[in-house]
Design an enzyme around this catalytic site. Sequence first.
Site, PDB file in Angstrom:
ATOM      1  N   GLU A 280       0.830  -1.210   0.000  1.00  0.00           N
ATOM      2  CA  GLU A 280       0.000   0.000   0.000  1.00  0.00           C
ATOM      3  C   GLU A 280       0.862   1.257   0.000  1.00  0.00           C
ATOM      4  O   GLU A 280       0.561   2.231  -0.697  1.00  0.00           O
ATOM      5  CB  GLU A 280      -0.939   0.013   1.215  1.00  0.00           C
ATOM      6  CG  GLU A 280      -1.965  -1.113   1.231  1.00  0.00           C
ATOM      7  CD  GLU A 280      -2.893  -1.072   0.029  1.00  0.00           C
ATOM      8  OE1 GLU A 280      -3.243   0.034  -0.417  1.00  0.00           O
ATOM      9  OE2 GLU A 280      -3.240  -2.152  -0.485  1.00  0.00           O
ATOM     10  N   GLU A 357      -0.403  -2.288  -9.737  1.00  0.00           N
ATOM     11  CA  GLU A 357      -0.334  -3.382  -8.751  1.00  0.00           C
ATOM     12  C   GLU A 357       1.019  -4.093  -8.817  1.00  0.00           C
ATOM     13  O   GLU A 357       1.634  -4.382  -7.794  1.00  0.00           O
ATOM     14  CB  GLU A 357      -1.472  -4.387  -8.967  1.00  0.00           C
ATOM     15  CG  GLU A 357      -2.861  -3.847  -8.668  1.00  0.00           C
ATOM     16  CD  GLU A 357      -2.974  -3.218  -7.294  1.00  0.00           C
ATOM     17  OE1 GLU A 357      -2.357  -3.726  -6.346  1.00  0.00           O
ATOM     18  OE2 GLU A 357      -3.689  -2.200  -7.182  1.00  0.00           O
ATOM     19  N   ASP A 361       3.785  -4.248  -5.858  1.00  0.00           N
ATOM     20  CA  ASP A 361       4.336  -5.526  -5.384  1.00  0.00           C
ATOM     21  C   ASP A 361       5.869  -5.474  -5.368  1.00  0.00           C
ATOM     22  O   ASP A 361       6.507  -5.912  -4.413  1.00  0.00           O
ATOM     23  CB  ASP A 361       3.875  -6.687  -6.284  1.00  0.00           C
ATOM     24  CG  ASP A 361       2.456  -7.145  -5.962  1.00  0.00           C
ATOM     25  OD1 ASP A 361       1.912  -6.700  -4.928  1.00  0.00           O
ATOM     26  OD2 ASP A 361       1.894  -7.940  -6.733  1.00  0.00           O
TER      27      ASP A 361
END
Length: 426
Positions: A280, A357, A361
């Site tokens: 996040e 995303e 990661d």
Amino acid sequence: MTASALVLAVFLAFFGARLAVEASLLLVNLGHSRAAGASVPDPLRGRIAAATAERSLRYSLAKGRFALASLAWDSSVRLALLFSGCLPWLDRALERAGLAGASRFVAFLLALAAADWIASLPLSLYGTFKLEARFGFNRTSGRTWLSDQAKSLLVGLALGVPLLYAAWFFVSATGALWWLWLWAFLTALQVLLLWVYPALIAPLFNKFTPLPEGELRSRLEDLSRSTGFRTRGLFVMDASRRSAHSNAYFMGVIRPRIVLFDTFLSSMSLDEAEAVLAHEIGHFRLRHLQRRLLAGVASSLAGLWVLSVLARWPPLFQAFGFETPSWQAAVAILSLGGGAFTFFFAPLSAWMSRRHEYAADRYAVAHARAPEALRSALVKLNGENLSNLHPHPWFVMWHYTHPALVDRLRAIGTPSGSPGAGAEAG
Ligand SMILES: [Zn+2]
């Protein structure tokens, strides 16, 4: 061919194409899941229990069929509202009732919003109390549901009515460039809401309590410090009141709050919670939120410009049965029919989101103390949420804002040591 017949033909072509593409994607995706059955894909072998794979399959199939039914229902409602003549009738009825100008504009759009809410009710009830309940996700009681609806209605009216009057003001008082003025106003309002939402609106629906002192909190605070991430605090949200789905997210843009679902805390190990938070923080440090906001602001500018052009063009109104152009008719036509066009932009925004995303990661792997924990956290989240283990690549391309689990694990890479071992620890 008259101009209004051309408008109608173009609209119906896009509407039909959207319906055909969406139905095909759903069917292809259902077929793909059915063919793979309850098998566990290679990279997940040993990480996902056979019973979970079986439940994932049944949940994916049930959700796919529900999406098909929703598509049919939603399309019928849209066509009925656009072509039954009820919208021009409503406008005339409001005129006969003595309403004009701003009050007619606002009354018309409120009535349309009410019709939309009523039409979506059966699906929303079925989704929450049948589909989600069948797989043990729903924890919403009838009372919570009713109070949620009442609160949403009040918040919607408190924000929506002044907003509609403001829109009318810009349209009627700022000349030909009204759309630019309204856009500037809406952008400022959005910034204000981003700031006000966590403090005033979100607490109406959920309880947010500071994460208690302890090892988890100090680990997460250490991580925030070492990544240079300034936060307004760590909070636990009582998500389990409504659903067993699990998650963690941010609220705010400048100095966000970190929100962890209580369902998330009860299932993650310390390492896993830290890895998810690092992901996040990655979104934040890599400016994904800011970019998404910019994209939203740019598309609202484009939307308002399109509205300003189309609203001056009588054939648009004739095509949908309105005798005279009006702002309320223009907004109604675009909001009911615009989706047939914007649907074709969905793959672009989903692609952008999946790239973010992957990047978050990579950030998490580089910054969390235990990168392997990210892999096991993702497997847990997907298992708990019964995500589809075998989505069709076309469906992923069009709709997935997050990469499929298998793709994500592959991109994170194989950890040093024995692959797949110890993933269920913690
Ligand atoms: Zn993410």
